[in-house]
Every structure is written in structure tokens, then in C-alpha cells.
Scaffold this active site. Sequence first.
Site, mmCIF file in Angstrom:
data_model
loop_
_atom_site.group_PDB
_atom_site.id
_atom_site.type_symbol
_atom_site.label_atom_id
_atom_site.label_comp_id
_atom_site.label_asym_id
_atom_site.label_seq_id
_atom_site.Cartn_x
_atom_site.Cartn_y
_atom_site.Cartn_z
ATOM 1 N N ASN A 43 -18.205 2.275 22.922
ATOM 2 C CA ASN A 43 -17.465 1.678 21.840
ATOM 3 C C ASN A 43 -18.136 0.212 21.786
ATOM 4 O O ASN A 43 -18.404 -0.407 22.797
ATOM 5 C CB ASN A 43 -15.925 1.549 22.293
ATOM 6 C CG ASN A 43 -15.477 2.980 22.280
ATOM 7 O OD1 ASN A 43 -15.908 4.021 21.625
ATOM 8 N ND2 ASN A 43 -14.152 2.612 22.764
ATOM 9 N N HIS B 53 -23.677 1.305 23.902
ATOM 10 C CA HIS B 53 -24.156 1.200 22.587
ATOM 11 C C HIS B 53 -23.980 -0.046 21.969
ATOM 12 O O HIS B 53 -24.017 -0.277 20.659
ATOM 13 C CB HIS B 53 -23.307 2.314 21.889
ATOM 14 C CG HIS B 53 -23.315 3.706 21.723
ATOM 15 N ND1 HIS B 53 -22.393 4.613 21.521
ATOM 16 C CD2 HIS B 53 -24.415 4.305 22.710
ATOM 17 C CE1 HIS B 53 -23.103 5.738 22.196
ATOM 18 N NE2 HIS B 53 -24.208 5.579 22.804
ATOM 19 N N CYS C 1 -37.418 -8.986 24.135
ATOM 20 C CA CYS C 1 -37.079 -9.356 25.507
ATOM 21 C C CYS C 1 -35.476 -9.291 25.502
ATOM 22 O O CYS C 1 -35.151 -9.774 26.996
ATOM 23 C CB CYS C 1 -37.155 -11.049 25.708
ATOM 24 S SG CYS C 1 -36.212 -12.082 24.706
ATOM 25 N N CYS D 124 -36.233 -14.727 17.885
ATOM 26 C CA CYS D 124 -36.089 -15.455 19.181
ATOM 27 C C CYS D 124 -36.771 -16.709 19.434
ATOM 28 O O CYS D 124 -38.055 -16.542 19.523
ATOM 29 C CB CYS D 124 -36.423 -14.150 20.405
ATOM 30 S SG CYS D 124 -36.071 -14.815 22.001
ATOM 31 N N SER E 216 -15.851 12.944 22.332
ATOM 32 C CA SER E 216 -16.172 14.403 22.101
ATOM 33 C C SER E 216 -17.351 14.795 23.086
ATOM 34 O O SER E 216 -17.607 15.989 22.906
ATOM 35 C CB SER E 216 -16.499 14.372 20.694
ATOM 36 O OG SER E 216 -17.764 13.529 20.230
ATOM 37 N N GLU F 222 -8.547 16.548 21.514
ATOM 38 C CA GLU F 222 -8.924 17.908 21.304
ATOM 39 C C GLU F 222 -9.998 18.266 22.266
ATOM 40 O O GLU F 222 -10.823 17.547 22.883
ATOM 41 C CB GLU F 222 -9.970 17.386 19.779
ATOM 42 C CG GLU F 222 -8.823 17.213 18.769
ATOM 43 C CD GLU F 222 -9.798 16.562 17.570
ATOM 44 O OE1 GLU F 222 -9.817 17.205 16.360
ATOM 45 O OE2 GLU F 222 -9.979 15.379 17.839
HETATM 46 N N1 APR Z 1 -6.676 9.453 22.901
HETATM 47 C C1 APR Z 1 -7.368 10.258 23.554
HETATM 48 N N2 APR Z 1 -8.433 10.872 22.625
HETATM 49 C C2 APR Z 1 -8.392 10.736 21.553
HETATM 50 C C3 APR Z 1 -7.597 9.792 20.615
HETATM 51 C C4 APR Z 1 -6.512 9.395 21.450
HETATM 52 N N3 APR Z 1 -5.503 8.539 21.037
HETATM 53 N N4 APR Z 1 -7.686 9.977 19.390
HETATM 54 C C5 APR Z 1 -8.976 10.777 19.334
HETATM 55 N N5 APR Z 1 -9.257 11.342 20.456
HETATM 56 C C6 APR Z 1 -10.405 12.188 20.834
HETATM 57 C C7 APR Z 1 -11.027 12.865 19.552
HETATM 58 O O1 APR Z 1 -10.047 14.395 19.640
HETATM 59 C C8 APR Z 1 -12.412 13.015 19.690
HETATM 60 O O2 APR Z 1 -12.702 14.381 20.628
HETATM 61 O O3 APR Z 1 -11.388 11.175 20.882
HETATM 62 C C9 APR Z 1 -12.746 11.811 20.638
HETATM 63 C C10 APR Z 1 -13.602 10.982 19.724
HETATM 64 O O4 APR Z 1 -14.877 11.511 19.631
HETATM 65 P P1 APR Z 1 -15.860 10.927 18.697
HETATM 66 O O5 APR Z 1 -15.215 10.361 17.580
HETATM 67 O O6 APR Z 1 -17.174 11.675 18.529
HETATM 68 O O7 APR Z 1 -16.317 9.603 19.546
HETATM 69 P P2 APR Z 1 -17.267 9.148 20.677
HETATM 70 O O8 APR Z 1 -17.505 10.537 21.322
HETATM 71 O O9 APR Z 1 -17.154 8.062 21.152
HETATM 72 O O10 APR Z 1 -18.736 9.079 19.705
HETATM 73 C C11 APR Z 1 -19.828 8.852 20.433
HETATM 74 O O11 APR Z 1 -21.129 8.620 18.241
HETATM 75 O O12 APR Z 1 -21.101 8.246 16.085
HETATM 76 C C12 APR Z 1 -21.530 7.643 17.502
HETATM 77 O O13 APR Z 1 -22.067 5.647 18.063
HETATM 78 C C13 APR Z 1 -20.970 6.436 18.008
HETATM 79 O O14 APR Z 1 -20.419 5.763 19.972
HETATM 80 C C14 APR Z 1 -20.254 6.733 19.077
HETATM 81 C C15 APR Z 1 -20.994 7.875 19.675
#
Ligand code: APR
Length: 278
Positions: free
Chosen positions: A119, A136, A147, A167, A209, A235
Site C-alpha cells: 500500500n 510500492h 540516486c 535532484c 490477492s 476472498e
Molecule cells: N479485510 C481483508 N481482506 C480484504 C478486505 C478486508 N476488509 N477487503 C478486501 N479484501 C481482500 C479482497 O478479497 C482481495 O483479495 O483484499 C484483497 C485485495 O486484493 P487487491 O485489490 O489485488 O490488492 P493487492 O493484493 O494489494 O494488490 C497488489 O496491485 O494494483 C496493484 O500496485 C497495486 O499494490 C497493488 C498491487
Amino acid sequence: MPEQFDLADHDDAIDLAVDLLARATHAVVLAGAGMSKESGIRTFRGEGGLWTEHGEPPLNQYDGFRDDPKRWWERRLEQQRSPDSGFGAALDEAAPNAGHVALVELERIGAVAHVISQNIDDLHRRAGQISITEIHGNRYWLRCISCERRWPRQEYLIDEAALPPTCDHCSGIIKSDTVMFGEPILPTSLRRSGYETAQADLFMTIGTSALVYPAAQYPIEALQHGLPLIEINLEPTPLTELATVTIPGPSGQVLPALVELVRKRLPNRVISKNDQPN
Ligand code: APR
């Protein structure tokens, strides 16, 4: 907001997760967008995800920046002047939720050693997380692409007559610290995340995810090292079948519950720390 999650339906999973956390000496966490959902920030994939609605962004974002950084900055400054009711506004208005606070407490009582967060929203740091790698980047910082010097965005005066900003140390081009699609992850972040994963004796994923690499590689490496894996995610993910225990609930409800139970197992353990190796 996810409907009320009933912890009582997941007693066995919670007990196993508490036991693993209480016995771990170096637990490492991979956190994702799901952790910030309860702070009002949309996730990217899954139900209600930004990319679920709009499709995944093109992977040549960084090439576009490198090809014409002046034009990129002009567009960004224009965007900052126009009112934003979307994702940017949600990020601006967000505050850490009970899940962020609980993860800080797990660090304070020594149940979690390091957090690798995908995040860019700064909510872990605002909650007080100390040992963290923002793999990220962080949207409140700017960075030199040569740098890797960084500046707090608020403290850096952009001269609109001399774009792109460069810079003052190496004349490299400055961009947002957030890692764009197609941009390589910083070697320092890879080194730290790899080091912490190699030290780990327990791995936990929260609200991710687990589809985006190299971040998603760390829980896989942990499994390959024979480590137990705790997954907290609404999920199912590619890790769900491989995890030692999965708790399919909102992190803002699950993590505070875990803290209370782990704290009972570690009554006198308080770890004061500052961030270690880089
Ligand atoms: N608590 C727990 N899990 C949750 C909640 C919650 N309140 N709300 C949603 N989720 C789950 C969803 O089911 C989903 O599987 O969080 C997951 C979020 O997945 P993504 O949206 O794919 O997020 P992330 O895995 O952080 O994505 C990775 O992808 O788009 C790029 O740079 C972006 O850092 C990001 C990276």
C-alpha cells in the site's frame, strides 16, 4: 463495508492463528489493499475493485514517464489543481483503521517482526508501524530515479517553470515515490523484504490477492522454506489452498481479536524497537 464477520464461526482458525503468532519469534507480514478497505479506500481486484471495474492499467506507465517526464509532471500538476472525488480523494481523506492499529500492537508485543506493505497510502506509518518496507513506495514522498534520494512531498517546492524537477544531488529526474506499473522495485526494498523473509519463522498475508510480483513471491518463499502461513483475506487467493490457516474476514475485525488473544499468551512481552537493517 463487509457485513459483520462472526469470529465465533471461526474459533478453530483463530485459535490456530493465535498459537502460531504466540510461538513465532520472527513473524513477517505481507499486507495489501484489503487492509485499507475499512479506511474507505477501494481495493484493486475482487469485489468492488478499481481494476475489476476499469481493467488492469497498461504496464508501460513508467516508460511513458521516462519518454516525457516534463509532460507527465504537467499532467500531474493539472490533476492536483482539479477537484478529485475519486481514488485520490479517498486516499487524502483516509485514516488508519482498527486493523492498522492492531498490527502495530502485534509489533509492539513482539508477535510481528516486520511488515512488507504493498500500500502507498501511508496508513501503516500513521498508525505507528516501525519495522516496515513500503515495497510500492509512499504517495506522500518524492524520489530521485537515479540516486533514490527521497523528499516529503509537502516540503518539496515544484518549480513549474522548470519541469521535470531534478535532484540537487545528482541531477537525476524526480518522480512520485510510488512505483509505477512497469517500474522496477527499488533494490533496497527487495533486499530488505528478502532479508526479513529469510529470517522469518512464520508468514502472514493480510488483505492481498497475492497476484502481483515480486511482492507475492515472499509468502511463496516462506512456504518453500516450510514455514506456516496465516492468510487473512475476504476472498480466496492462490495462497488459500497452501495456507496453514485462513481467516476469511475483514482485517479490521480479525486483527484486533487476534491481538487480544495473543496478548494473553504473551503477558509480559513488550518489544521496544527501532527499525533495523537496511
Ligand atoms: N479485510 C481483508 N481482506 C480484504 C478486505 C478486508 N476488509 N477487503 C478486501 N479484501 C481482500 C479482497 O478479497 C482481495 O483479495 O483484499 C484483497 C485485495 O486484493 P487487491 O485489490 O489485488 O490488492 P493487492 O493484493 O494489494 O494488490 C497488489 O496491485 O494494483 C496493484 O500496485 C497495486 O499494490 C497493488 C498491487
